[in-house]
Design an enzyme around this catalytic site. Structure first.
Site, PDB file in Angstrom:
ATOM      1  N   ASN A 190      -6.723   0.411   0.479  1.00  0.00           N
ATOM      2  CA  ASN A 190      -5.997   0.765  -0.746  1.00  0.00           C
ATOM      3  C   ASN A 190      -6.268  -0.214  -1.894  1.00  0.00           C
ATOM      4  OD1 ASN A 190      -2.558   2.139  -0.934  1.00  0.00           O
ATOM      5  ND2 ASN A 190      -4.415   2.676  -2.017  1.00  0.00           N
TER       6      ASN A 190
ATOM      7  N   SER B 211       0.828  -1.220   0.000  1.00  0.00           N
ATOM      8  CA  SER B 211       0.000   0.000   0.000  1.00  0.00           C
ATOM      9  C   SER B 211       0.854   1.258   0.000  1.00  0.00           C
ATOM     10  CB  SER B 211      -0.911   0.010   1.228  1.00  0.00           C
ATOM     11  OG  SER B 211      -0.162   0.359   2.373  1.00  0.00           O
ATOM     12  N   CYS B 212       0.200   2.399  -0.184  1.00  0.00           N
ATOM     13  CA  CYS B 212       0.915   3.684  -0.269  1.00  0.00           C
ATOM     14  C   CYS B 212       1.169   4.305   1.092  1.00  0.00           C
ATOM     15  CB  CYS B 212       0.112   4.664  -1.113  1.00  0.00           C
ATOM     16  SG  CYS B 212      -0.084   4.103  -2.785  1.00  0.00           S
ATOM     17  N   ASP B 213       0.730   3.636   2.157  1.00  0.00           N
ATOM     18  CA  ASP B 213       0.852   4.214   3.485  1.00  0.00           C
ATOM     19  C   ASP B 213       2.221   3.911   4.086  1.00  0.00           C
ATOM     20  OD1 ASP B 213       0.496   4.680   6.343  1.00  0.00           O
ATOM     21  OD2 ASP B 213      -1.631   4.863   5.845  1.00  0.00           O
ATOM     22  N   SER B 214       2.862   4.930   4.668  1.00  0.00           N
ATOM     23  CA  SER B 214       4.210   4.708   5.206  1.00  0.00           C
ATOM     24  C   SER B 214       4.189   3.860   6.486  1.00  0.00           C
ATOM     25  CB  SER B 214       4.904   6.041   5.472  1.00  0.00           C
ATOM     26  OG  SER B 214       4.182   6.735   6.455  1.00  0.00           O
TER      27      SER B 214
END
Ligand SMILES: *Cc1c(COP(=O)(O)O)cnc(C)c1O
Length: 377
Positions: free
Chosen positions: A367, A328-331
């Site tokens: 996501n 996913s794009c989440d850090s």
């Protein structure tokens, strides 16, 4: 790939390799070896006299998993109407279901009582009042707060009361027409510290005696869950933990008390292997990043609490240190750091071991990444 024999049996490995080679199953998926579950079910409780085992459904509530466990004859511990609905669809008798969540929703209490469930945990007066209203005359056990020291997934801050309060609550439940039958506790999930069980049993014994002095004869001790499984570190063996518990029980408690055990992780955890795919690699400053298609959100949530998984790749390259991240794009979606692995190619499979518990049950489709399906063999 080389067999990680310290972690999985030859039998499990053969079944997995066959499955990967002979089916077109598209990763990511959770491979579950039924033989491992069967073995665990026959092991757990074996070394504790007078014990009954109730699988904590939240660890893995997949319908196929529950169907299989039902066939093995194990009981179930549940906390919600959703979990009850699955068991009811399988026709599980109410006598094989208990509920140990000390704070239950009204809807769940209503449905549990309607279904005929007889055992309920509590640790507050409002909960007694709720049980009286929805499930009058039920058998209840009070949740004692005990040490969760050294458990990788502690549960002690949310529930449980100290001995004095527990005694008052048992008395109160009796006055309200419930049947106070015993005590429960939870030493913390993935507990690798025998001291927690020892001190919990001491506390429980003290409360048993104090209750007796008040004319409340307790007959049930529910040991909760907490048995550990191997992720990367070696852990205590279940039969060793149970022998120690049983010795204390025989020394300190009356011979005819009934023992409940509620394992979740230990029943299904090391039966599961994620079959995932390497989807990206990058070098940022001096850090090697490996991106895979199962991450914190769609299966590996417990990594944020410190669970460190074992990974296996097929590559024969020199080992490197990797930071492993989800898709996913989440850090926040970083699973692990400093993992030594030979460098895989993009598109290669990556296996993650001991992931049968608290993975799929925690997962979301954040996501747009799907929750891995379950394949039981
Ligand atoms: C989660 C839970 C369990 C299972 O714990 P494990 O550590 O997975 O064995 C047992 N009892 C209760 C009340 C729980 O909340």
């Amino acid at each position: 790939m080389e067999i990680p024999l310290d972690y999985v049996s030859q039998n499990t490995w053969n079944k997995l390799i066959h499955h990967i080679a002979l089916t077109n199953e598209e990763p990511p998926y959770l491979f579950i070896d039924k033989d491992v579950i069967r073995e665990k079910v026959s092991l757990i409780g074996k070394n504790i006299l007078n014990s009954k085992v109730f699988y904590a459904v939240k660890a893995n509530p997949d319908i196929e998993v529950l169907k299989f466990l039902n066939e093995l004859g194990i009981g179930f511990e549940i906390a919600s109407e959703g979990e009850l609905r699955i068991l009811s669809s399988l026709g599980v008798e109410p006598s094989r279901i208990i509920t140990s969540n000390p704070v239950k929703t009204l809807k769940f209490l209503y449905e549990a009582a309607l279904y005929g469930i007889k055992y309920y945990a509590f640790d507050s007066k409002p909960e007694v009042d709720k049980i009286v209203r929805y499930a009058p005359k039920s058998k209840v056990y009070v949740r004692l707060s005990v040490s969760n020291e050294g458990s990788e997934w502690p549960l002690s801050r949310k529930f449980g009361v100290e001995i004095e309060d527990a005694l008052e609550l048992l008395q109160y439940s009796k006055e309200k027409g419930l049947e106070p039958v015993g005590i429960t506790f939870h030493v913390g999930s993935q507990c690798n510290n025998v001291y927690n069980w020892n001190s919990a049993l001491d506390k429980a014994k003290e409360l048993f005696d104090m209750a007796k002095d008040r004319g409340i004869e307790l007959s049930l001790l529910n040991l909760g869950g907490g048995y550990p499984i191997r992720y990367t570190k070696q852990v205590l063996q279940i039969d060793a933990i149970e022998r120690k518990i049983n010795t204390v029980l025989q020394q300190k408690f009356s011979k005819d008390i009934e023992i409940f055990i509620e394992p979740g992780r230990a029943v299904v955890g090391d039966a599961g292997i994620f079959v995932a795919t390497v989807v990206g690699k990058a070098k940022r400053d001096n850090e090697n990043w490996l991106y895979i298609d199962i991450g914190v959100f769609n299966g590996l949530m417990e990594s944020v609490g410190g669970i460190k998984y074992k990974y296996v790749v097929g590559s024969r390259n020199e080992p490197k240190r990797w930071t492993i991240a989800g898709p996913s794009c989440d850090s926040f979606d970083v699973i692990d750091r400093d993992v030594e692995l030979p460098e895989p190619e993009i598109g290669n499979l990556i296996l993650i071991l001991s992931v049968g518990a608290y993975t799929i049950s925690y997962a979301s489709e954040f996501n747009g990444f799907s929750i891995p399906k379950i394949v039981m063999v």
